[in-house]
Design a protein around this motif. Structure first.
Motif, PDB file in Angstrom:
ATOM      1  N   MET A 145      21.399  77.768  28.744  1.00 37.94           N
ATOM      2  CA  MET A 145      21.844  76.791  27.757  1.00 37.94           C
ATOM      3  C   MET A 145      22.886  75.894  28.412  1.00 37.94           C
ATOM      4  N   ALA A 146      22.765  74.612  28.196  1.00 38.36           N
ATOM      5  CA  ALA A 146      23.658  73.655  28.845  1.00 38.36           C
ATOM      6  C   ALA A 146      25.111  73.955  28.530  1.00 38.36           C
ATOM      7  N   SER A 147      25.948  73.923  29.569  1.00 39.25           N
ATOM      8  CA  SER A 147      27.384  74.145  29.416  1.00 39.25           C
ATOM      9  C   SER A 147      28.107  73.314  30.457  1.00 39.25           C
ATOM     10  N   LYS A 148      29.234  72.778  30.088  1.00 39.75           N
ATOM     11  CA  LYS A 148      29.998  71.938  31.015  1.00 39.75           C
ATOM     12  C   LYS A 148      31.119  72.713  31.701  1.00 39.75           C
ATOM     13  N   THR A 149      31.089  74.034  31.584  1.00 40.82           N
ATOM     14  CA  THR A 149      32.152  74.854  32.134  1.00 40.82           C
ATOM     15  C   THR A 149      31.740  75.482  33.454  1.00 40.82           C
ATOM     16  N   ARG A 150      32.749  75.820  34.255  1.00 38.31           N
ATOM     17  CA  ARG A 150      32.538  76.521  35.519  1.00 38.31           C
ATOM     18  C   ARG A 150      33.608  77.566  35.710  1.00 38.31           C
ATOM     19  N   SER A 151      33.234  78.674  36.347  1.00 38.94           N
ATOM     20  CA  SER A 151      34.216  79.705  36.685  1.00 38.94           C
ATOM     21  C   SER A 151      35.178  79.175  37.744  1.00 38.94           C
ATOM     22  N   ASP A 152      36.426  79.622  37.667  1.00 42.84           N
ATOM     23  CA  ASP A 152      37.420  79.182  38.655  1.00 42.84           C
ATOM     24  C   ASP A 152      37.850  80.332  39.561  1.00 42.84           C
ATOM     25  N   HIS A 153      36.897  81.231  39.866  1.00 41.70           N
ATOM     26  CA  HIS A 153      37.207  82.391  40.705  1.00 41.70           C
ATOM     27  C   HIS A 153      36.681  82.221  42.127  1.00 41.70           C
ATOM     28  N   GLY A 154      36.635  81.010  42.593  1.00 43.90           N
ATOM     29  CA  GLY A 154      36.217  80.761  43.971  1.00 43.90           C
ATOM     30  C   GLY A 154      34.805  81.244  44.218  1.00 43.90           C
ATOM     31  N   ASP A 155      34.622  81.977  45.318  1.00 47.27           N
ATOM     32  CA  ASP A 155      33.286  82.437  45.690  1.00 47.27           C
ATOM     33  C   ASP A 155      32.884  83.717  44.981  1.00 47.27           C
ATOM     34  N   GLN A 156      33.817  84.370  44.270  1.00 48.00           N
ATOM     35  CA  GLN A 156      33.455  85.606  43.570  1.00 48.00           C
ATOM     36  C   GLN A 156      32.471  85.304  42.441  1.00 48.00           C
ATOM     37  N   LEU A 157      31.413  86.098  42.356  1.00 43.75           N
ATOM     38  CA  LEU A 157      30.352  85.909  41.378  1.00 43.75           C
ATOM     39  C   LEU A 157      30.544  86.901  40.237  1.00 43.75           C
ATOM     40  N   ARG A 158      30.700  86.384  39.021  1.00 42.14           N
ATOM     41  CA  ARG A 158      30.992  87.238  37.865  1.00 42.14           C
ATOM     42  C   ARG A 158      29.882  87.142  36.829  1.00 42.14           C
ATOM     43  N   PHE A 159      29.202  88.275  36.612  1.00 44.38           N
ATOM     44  CA  PHE A 159      28.180  88.380  35.584  1.00 44.38           C
ATOM     45  C   PHE A 159      28.754  89.111  34.378  1.00 44.38           C
ATOM     46  N   ALA A 160      28.350  88.694  33.187  1.00 40.99           N
ATOM     47  CA  ALA A 160      28.722  89.390  31.963  1.00 40.99           C
ATOM     48  C   ALA A 160      27.461  89.628  31.136  1.00 40.99           C
ATOM     49  N   PHE A 161      27.376  90.813  30.529  1.00 37.87           N
ATOM     50  CA  PHE A 161      26.176  91.210  29.797  1.00 37.87           C
ATOM     51  C   PHE A 161      26.541  91.722  28.409  1.00 37.87           C
ATOM     52  N   ASP A 162      25.755  91.327  27.435  1.00 37.26           N
ATOM     53  CA  ASP A 162      25.770  92.020  26.158  1.00 37.26           C
ATOM     54  C   ASP A 162      25.094  93.379  26.357  1.00 37.26           C
ATOM     55  N   GLY A 163      25.307  94.290  25.410  1.00 38.34           N
ATOM     56  CA  GLY A 163      24.747  95.632  25.547  1.00 38.34           C
ATOM     57  C   GLY A 163      23.381  95.775  24.908  1.00 38.34           C
ATOM     58  N   ASP A 164      23.349  95.955  23.594  1.00 42.21           N
ATOM     59  CA  ASP A 164      22.102  96.218  22.883  1.00 42.21           C
ATOM     60  C   ASP A 164      21.125  95.055  23.002  1.00 42.21           C
ATOM     61  N   ALA A 165      19.884  95.390  23.375  1.00 37.70           N
ATOM     62  CA  ALA A 165      18.775  94.449  23.561  1.00 37.70           C
ATOM     63  C   ALA A 165      18.879  93.647  24.852  1.00 37.70           C
ATOM     64  N   VAL A 166      19.910  93.890  25.656  1.00 42.60           N
ATOM     65  CA  VAL A 166      20.035  93.245  26.970  1.00 42.60           C
ATOM     66  C   VAL A 166      20.072  94.326  28.045  1.00 42.60           C
ATOM     67  N   LEU A 167      21.187  95.030  28.191  1.00 45.71           N
ATOM     68  CA  LEU A 167      21.233  96.156  29.125  1.00 45.71           C
ATOM     69  C   LEU A 167      20.521  97.372  28.549  1.00 45.71           C
ATOM     70  N   PHE A 168      20.668  97.558  27.230  1.00 46.47           N
ATOM     71  CA  PHE A 168      20.060  98.700  26.554  1.00 46.47           C
ATOM     72  C   PHE A 168      18.904  98.214  25.674  1.00 46.47           C
ATOM     73  N   SER A 169      18.089  99.141  25.210  1.00 48.20           N
ATOM     74  CA  SER A 169      17.041  98.780  24.261  1.00 48.20           C
ATOM     75  C   SER A 169      17.685  98.337  22.953  1.00 48.20           C
ATOM     76  N   ASP A 170      16.874  97.843  22.040  1.00 43.42           N
ATOM     77  CA  ASP A 170      17.421  97.406  20.751  1.00 43.42           C
ATOM     78  C   ASP A 170      17.303  98.485  19.676  1.00 43.42           C
ATOM     79  N   GLU A 171      17.109  99.746  20.087  1.00 42.03           N
ATOM     80  CA  GLU A 171      16.919 100.824  19.119  1.00 42.03           C
ATOM     81  C   GLU A 171      18.099 100.961  18.160  1.00 42.03           C
ATOM     82  N   SER A 172      19.318 100.833  18.677  1.00 44.41           N
ATOM     83  CA  SER A 172      20.494 100.952  17.818  1.00 44.41           C
ATOM     84  C   SER A 172      20.707  99.687  16.989  1.00 44.41           C
ATOM     85  N   GLU A 173      20.427  98.542  17.581  1.00 43.11           N
ATOM     86  CA  GLU A 173      20.585  97.284  16.855  1.00 43.11           C
ATOM     87  C   GLU A 173      19.620  97.218  15.672  1.00 43.11           C
TER      88      GLU A 173
END
Length: 306
Positions: A145-173
């Protein structure tokens, strides 16, 4: 640093996610394929500006410069362009010094069917249908999705994940959506020692952690991960025990209890955040680059009672 044997981390990226093709896409929408092809050929020496995934790709490829031996990260270009009209894309790749050598140009058809053939762990695109098809075939995928923001952590790559239905199944959701918070909480307490099933991004996270281990002795590792979930205590225990059972480590875990995720993602400095719920993505994209994962009950059409 020595190179450890193991599979590459392979990312597939659409040309419209890597570069801003807005002008040429407008030509396609207004005048059709022939005019679009002519426009791309006429402008094939004009360098494209970076798209929503450009800086994530740049950081991913930079990881290879920090390791000895064979490259451990590969980025594959998947495009609806023909090879002829796609020359502008490759000229731009060369201009920016991106080490991308493999590609599939599909002449107007969806390129998702090549994601598995290339052995990709993740597919990033701006086309929601292509992403859905990839998810249906067991590949982690997200619509950027289009965003005009950028991380300011130099070369470090930072991923963030939701839990249910992304890392985990959606059984609890599903329990939450269908029966409410109290039923969800009671079930999570009862099943606290029963690991959740894996969601579409489990294998990508596992491959990412395998790569992280090669930087284990770095004072500032070039990859960092975070779980950012609406869960809170006591539903947190099952998540922690699930990751432990998978032998997967997350650097940071935020249990927000339904609070808006955007400001926390900005504080963390995510390069990209993956969530299954469109409303969460709409909120997050004002703070960080965001990928919608159209998977699970939140993305199913449930007809209203008549």
């Amino acid at each position: 640093m020595s190179h450890a044997n193991g599979r590459k981390l392979v990312i597939a990226i659409s040309s419209r996610a890597l570069f801003d093709l807005g002008d040429s896409h407008e030509v396609f929408e207004a005048e059709g394929l022939e005019a679009y092809s002519r426009y791309q050929i006429d402008h094939e020496n004009d360098v494209l500006t970076p798209g929503d995934a450009f800086f994530v790709v740049q950081k991913l490829l930079h990881l290879n410069d920090q390791l000895e031996g064979e490259p451990r990260v590969e980025v594959i270009l998947l495009s609806r362009n023909s090879a002829d009209t796609g020359l502008r894309v490759f000229n731009s790749i060369e201009h920016y010094g991106l080490k991308i050598s493999r590609a599939a140009f599909c002449g107007g058809e969806s390129p998702y069917r090549y994601v598995s053939a290339f052995g990709c762990h993740l597919f990033l695109s701006t086309d929601a249908d292509d992403v859905k098809h990839a998810l249906d075939h067991g590949i982690a995928a997200a619509t950027l999705m289009a965003s005009k923001t950028r991380s300011d952590h130099g070369d470090q790559l930072r991923f963030a994940f939701d839990g249910d239905a992304v890392l985990f199944s959606d059984e609890s959701e599903r329990v939450f959506k269908q029966h409410g918070l109290d039923a969800f909480t009671e079930k999570e307490k009862a099943d606290a020692r029963k690991p959740l099933s894996g969601g579409p991004f489990k294998e990508f996270l596992a491959a990412l952690q395998s790569l992280q281990k090669e930087f284990a002795h770095d004072l500032v590792p070039p990859i960092r991960t975070a779980l950012v979930t609406a869960r809170s205590a006591p539903a947190h225990e099952r998540v922690i025990r699930t990751l432990r059972a998978w032998d997967i480590r997350i650097d940071e875990s935020l249990f927000l209890g339904g609070m808006d995720k955007g400001k926390f993602l900005k504080a963390y400095g995510a390069d990209v955040f993956f969530d299954d719920q469109k409303s969460h993505c709409d909120s997050a994209r004002g703070h960080v680059a965001t990928g919608h994962v159209p998977h699970g009950i939140a993305n199913e059409f449930i007809p209203e009672d008549t």
